[in-house]
Design an enzyme around this catalytic site. Structure first.
Site, short mmCIF file in Angstrom:
data_model
loop_
_atom_site.label_atom_id
_atom_site.label_comp_id
_atom_site.label_asym_id
_atom_site.label_seq_id
_atom_site.Cartn_x
_atom_site.Cartn_y
_atom_site.Cartn_z
N GLY A 196 -38.54 -66.68 -76.67
CA GLY A 196 -38.38 -66.02 -77.95
C GLY A 196 -39.38 -64.90 -78.08
O GLY A 196 -40.42 -65.05 -78.71
N ASN A 217 -36.45 -62.48 -81.15
CA ASN A 217 -36.28 -63.18 -82.43
C ASN A 217 -35.90 -62.19 -83.52
O ASN A 217 -34.97 -61.42 -83.38
CB ASN A 217 -37.55 -63.96 -82.76
CG ASN A 217 -37.71 -65.20 -81.90
OD1 ASN A 217 -36.90 -65.48 -81.03
ND2 ASN A 217 -38.75 -65.96 -82.15
N ASN A 268 -42.35 -69.07 -77.50
CA ASN A 268 -41.83 -68.52 -78.74
C ASN A 268 -42.88 -67.66 -79.42
O ASN A 268 -43.94 -68.18 -79.81
CB ASN A 268 -41.40 -69.64 -79.69
CG ASN A 268 -40.97 -69.10 -81.03
OD1 ASN A 268 -39.94 -68.44 -81.12
ND2 ASN A 268 -41.74 -69.36 -82.07
N GLU A 269 -42.61 -66.37 -79.52
CA GLU A 269 -43.49 -65.44 -80.22
C GLU A 269 -44.95 -65.65 -79.81
O GLU A 269 -45.83 -65.86 -80.64
CB GLU A 269 -43.31 -65.59 -81.73
CG GLU A 269 -41.92 -65.17 -82.19
CD GLU A 269 -41.66 -65.43 -83.66
OE1 GLU A 269 -42.54 -65.99 -84.33
OE2 GLU A 269 -40.57 -65.08 -84.15
N THR A 270 -45.17 -65.61 -78.51
CA THR A 270 -46.51 -65.73 -77.96
C THR A 270 -46.65 -64.66 -76.88
O THR A 270 -45.77 -63.82 -76.71
CB THR A 270 -46.75 -67.16 -77.43
OG1 THR A 270 -48.10 -67.30 -77.03
CG2 THR A 270 -45.83 -67.48 -76.26
#
Length: 1011
Positions: free
Chosen positions: A435, A448, A409-411
């Site tokens: 994400g 996202n 997620n958002e990495t």
């Protein structure tokens, strides 16, 4: 010396076949907070430790405190160390068996011992694991299990995690020749079932065996079987592949979650050595870039929400019953998919999703590197990701509810390629997404917040399936309304590219608020409107329309289904805000107006819902109020005091999904009637309420079962004397349990109520509602709940009357009916049985404290208190302008060496940071970018003494990358504040901005703005 011994006699969820057992290990643990040397040893004295059952979350049992190291990211609750111990007798039939102890989830950094022998350590708090204790079983008559949990270094995530053994524990007893835990992989194509079964021989000799597999249909009828003969070598493992055919299978779907059962038996000679039962579903899924997901030949949109693990007052140790309630509640809203953000859920969650027909995006990690100071990415990811991902996939891959995996997620990072490859190796039947993380490696393109931007879909490539993994972002507080549109980052905002939404009225209609401007620590500390007009980029209605109308938009997972503890500082300004309020349902499981918007668009059972309520004691008569009705009916008619205001047809366009009437305010009754094919089929009524005068009690979900430690949730509703809901109710309710029950926790859904939940005795209502969770203390026996309250308007805006009410509710068995008496005082003195007996409502002047004593059959059971004064309760005349985005205050960030100061003038917020005479001090802000990576503008507000030097050197560190800057001194120290601007690069998700002072004498930093 062993002071505590548990003999296992009764086993929940136990299956026994020729010595093979799966036993619940949840009961009768000993627990203590703190870290203790030698607590793993058998002879350690634990007599003073607390006795409890798991699942258990010790953080939610504690007090909220602004100074707790969890901070706003994790919700201001206590963390630290905890120990669990349990000693059991070893049954004779366990001897010679393969025995394991298994944990469904421990947060975090758990270390486990058996009879003092170290079994292992697992850093990740969101993974299931097991250890072999066969050596201790064979050599000992008793086994002492000790578990040390280290959740001391904080923040350990970007949201509330809980602490401790928050999920079920098990003992697995198997034959030395057996199928290991998670040793089956079942997948289906059409009517063909493929099953891969691992076999394990722990003995030092070979065995001739057969694997017999039988499939039962949802009604328990045998529909297929297969047998495979093989020789298992000594101390060896083997994999058996079988294919079976089911004639005319009953398919698993959201609307009809049919489940088959595979029974796998390992037979040696005539003896069944092991028997494993696995439930699975028969379903076919295709992913097409042009049209998204197809389930059993039907094009299905993923109407999803993201959810964290916690459930408000229950913390991370959510009882199975409440997991099921929440999944059913989301289904009633029209949700058909849940993203497990941003970690796996407990195994029971997937089992219930299978049974209820809820699809799952199963997510394993938040970041692949540090996103919070002491999270898994910061300390353990590199060493543990492959083991954890492998255990996760093998545990979950037989669940038909899981339709897609997510690995981050958002990495970012090239490791994304290896993560996807490992998923494919272990399960090649499901695609992998993330994400917005290393998207080039993902099978499905997941994005996202960026996907909410105006114009985004016009540039969407169609080479892969697209899913909005975290959208939309809208915020709302139950029962709170504003007619002016609000954007988190203001409008217009070139970076966010928000859509333009007009205000509902030219001037703001509503003025009540949780406090006035002086009571807010910073500009973020606001409640958000339930009109669906408070957002980052777009409304929920437009997101619903986009998902429905764009063919290659496969699914959308709104942030979030439920409010959750944590992420309170960056987004909501911090203390006393403790939670994130983006859910369609609040933390106490009360539905917000948004719930009914989704229900109107995603369900077919006729429904109508009116907003706002019709109680407005401070509004001038004939003030125009936008009245909305959400409905899935053909037509809706609105009545005011029986007079029709006309019919409307709910539209498909986003701004026509709600029927709207502009109605002049006057006390009375609003009624909405929904019509299907010209016939009235459903209606809802809201009435103007007078002053709060009574309580109403009801049960949400299932009642108490005939078992110990069952749970029931009670709704406490504030009403006027005629039974109308009073929507501003904020009086305190007091709780007392009669019979075989106890108070587990209390809540109200408020994002700013920081009172303790666990075993509390009283709770203030929040916008008219209070929640009680009551647990049974025995398997049998009646349970009755008594609730009392001193009721009235705290500021007496329309009435100075006070009522005192008590209500009883049977939770199990026959209701107790004690003789109740109420004695009260109005001078603040302690009420006694010689005080005034309450008979009817009475008037009090402002400044009065009313206290009351409730007796049941002569026994004192509740001491109640309520104060009525201008400095109590909601503010009715707060300035109603939409907030203008400001900066993040330095004093609310992480800092070292610098000191907080409020000397001088002109600073923002409560003060600023003064770096004094010590070079090397720093201030560090956490910044979350829920959009795409790119260039951002930092605006840093500071003051610097011009009598020592003309410029001040500082080091600016953004996500570990440094640059040195020189800032000019200011003309007035601590009274004149200048702003410097710096362009920097932010990644998706978590970012850190650190400013380090390189020179002493005279630097002060006030705030940071990011544009």
């Amino acid at each position: 010396m062993i002071r505590y011994l548990v003999f296992i006699a009764l086993f929940l969820m136990s299956s026994v076949t020729w010595g093979q057992q799966t036993l619940s290990f949840d009961q009768n643990w000993k627990f203590t907070l703190g870290d203790y040397e030698g607590a793993q040893e058998v002879g350690y004295i634990d007599d003073h430790w607390r006795k409890l059952n798991v699942p258990h979350d010790w953080s939610i049992e504690g007090e909220y405190d602004e100074d707790h190291p969890m901070g706003g990211q994790c919700g201001y609750l206590p963390a630290g160390f905890g120990w669990y111990r349990k000693t059991i007798a070893v049954p004779e039939e366990w001897k010679g068996k393969h025995v394991q102890i298994a944990f469904d989830g421990v947060f975090m950094n758990s270390t486990v011992w058996a009879n003092g022998r170290l079994l292992g350590t697992r850093p990740y708090g969101w993974i299931s694991f097991a250890y072999d204790i066969s050596t201790e079983v064979q050599s000992s008559d008793t086994i002492t299990i000790a578990v040390r949990v280290d959740n001391d270094k904080q923040p350990a995530a970007r949201w509330y995690t809980g602490s401790g053994i928050y999920a079920h524990t098990w003992i697995h007893v198997k034959d030395p020749v057996h199928i290991p835990n998670n040793g089956l992989f079942i997948r289906t194509t059409g009517n063909e079932v493929s099953i891969d079964t691992e076999l394990n021989n722990t003995k030092s000799k070979k065995y001739k065996t057969s694997l017999n597999t039988t499939i039962l249909d949802p009604d328990g009828k045998k529909v297929a079987s297969s047998s495979s003969a093989l020789t298992l070598a000594a101390k060896a493992e083997s994999l058996v592949k079988q294919k079976l055919t089911i004639t005319d299978p009953k398919l698993w779907s959201v609307s009809s979650p049919q489940l088959y059962t595979a029974i796998s038996e390992v037979v040696i000679g005539k003896r069944v050595a092991d028997r494993v039962t696995t439930r699975f579903g028969v379903r076919d899924i295709e992913w097409k870039p042009e049209t998204g997901m197809w389930l059993n030949g039907e094009n299905i949109k993923l109407q999803g929400v993201c959810n964290h693990q916690d459930a408000g007052a229950l913390g991370a140790a959510v009882p199975d019953k409440m997991v099921r309630f929440r999944i059913r509640q989301l289904k009633a809203m029209g949700v058909n998919a849940i993203r497990t953000s941003h970690n796996p859920q407990t195994p029971i969650f997937y089992q219930i999703c299978d049974e209820e027909g809820m699809m799952v995006m199963d997510e394993i990690f938040d970041g692949w590197k540090k996103k919070a100071a002491n999270d898994y990415g910061a300390h353990a990811f590199d060493s543990w990701w492959k083991q954890d991902l492998t255990d996760w996939i093998k545990r979950d891959r037989n669940h038909p509810s899981i339709v897609i995996y997510s690995v981050g997620n958002e990495t970012e990072g090239e490791i994304g390629e290896a993560l996807v490859a490992q998923c494919h190796l272990l399960d090649d039947t499901r695609p992998v997404t993330s994400g917005h993380s290393s998207s080039e490696y993902m099978d499905v393109f997941g994005v996202n917040g960026s996907s909410e931007k105006m114009g985004w879909f016009e540039n969407l490539e169609t080479d892969r399936v697209f899913i909005g993994t975290e959208n939309t972002h809208t915020w709302q507080v139950r029962g709170f309304y504003r007619t002016q549109t609000w954007y988190r980052d203001g409008y217009p905002n070139a970076r966010q590219k928000p859509y333009d939404y007009p205000d509902l009225t030219e001037q703001e209609v509503f003025t009540y608020d949780w406090t006035n401007a002086a009571g807010k620590a910073n500009y973020k500390q606001i409640f958000n409107s339930s009109y669906d007009n408070a957002m980052v980029r777009l409304t929920s209605r437009q997101n619903i329309a986009q998902l429905r109308d764009i063919p290659n938009y496969a699914g959308s997972f709104r942030w979030t289904g439920y409010d959750y503890i944590g992420e309170a500082s960056y987004v909501h300004g911090g203390w006393p805000f403790k939670s994130f309020m983006g859910g369609a349902i609040d933390m106490a499981n009360f539905e917000k107006d948004l719930f009914y918007l989704y229900q109107s668009q995603w369900t077919t059972q006729p429904m109508v819902h009116i907003l706002p309520h019709w109680t407005h004691p401070t509004l001038a008569l004939d003030t125009t109020i936008p009245v909305w009705v959400y409905s899935n009916c053909d037509e809706v008619e609105l009545f005011l005091d029986g007079r029709s205001l006309g019919k409307q047809t709910p539209g498909e366009a986003w701004d026509q999904m709600q029927c709207q009437w502009m109605v002049g305010w006057q006390p009375g009754e609003l009624k909405a009637v929904g019509y299907k094919a010209g016939k009235a089929v459903i209606e809802e009524i809201v009435r103007t309420a007078g002053a709060p005068a009574q309580l109403a009690l009801s049960i949400d979900g299932e009642p108490l079962d005939q078992r110990k430690d069952d749970l029931v949730q009670v709704r406490v509703t504030t009403q006027d004397e005629k039974g109308a809901f009073y929507p501003y109710g904020e009086n305190r309710s007091y709780f007392y349990v009669i019979g075989s029950g106890r108070i587990q926790a209390l809540d109200n859904g408020s994002p700013i109520d920081v009172e303790k939940h666990f075993e509390a005795k009283d709770r203030q209502a929040f916008f008219g509602l209070t929640r009680a969770y009551i647990a049974s203390t025995d398997a049998e026996g009646p349970v009755t709940l008594l609730v009392g309250s001193i009721l009235g308007e705290k500021k007496q805006v329309s009435s100075n009357k006070v009522s005192i009410d008590t209500q009883l509710l049977a939770l199990r068995g026959q209701q107790a009916n004690p003789t109740l008496k109420i004695y009260y005082t109005t001078d603040g003195s302690e009420p006694k049985t010689t005080s005034t007996v309450y008979e009817k409502a009475f008037e009090v002047p402002l400044g009065t404290t009313v206290r009351a004593l409730v007796t049941a059959d002569g026994e004192a059971v509740c001491q109640m208190q309520e104060r009525f004064a201008m400095d109590e309760g909601f503010v009715w005349d707060a300035k109603a302008m939409a907030a203008v985005p400001g900066g993040d205050q330095a004093e609310d960030a992480t800092y070292d060496v610098a000191i907080f100061s409020n000397q001088g003038k002109g600073y923002q917020g409560k003060g600023y940071l003064d770096f004094g005479r010590n070079a090397g001090g720093y201030v560090e802000w956490y910044q979350e970018n829920d959009g795409s990576p790119g260039q951002f503008l930092l605006q840093i507000r500071y003051s610097a003494l011009n009598k020592i030097r003309d410029t001040y050197r500082v080091r600016l560190t953004v996500n570990g990358k440094d640059q040195e800057l020189e800032w000019p001194a200011t003309s007035g120290y601590r009274s004149t504040w200048d702003t410097v601007e710096v362009l920097v690069n932010f990644g998706s998700g978590a970012n850190t901005v650190r400013i380090t002072s390189l020179q002493d004498d005279g630097l002060c930093i006030d705030e940071l703005k990011v544009k």
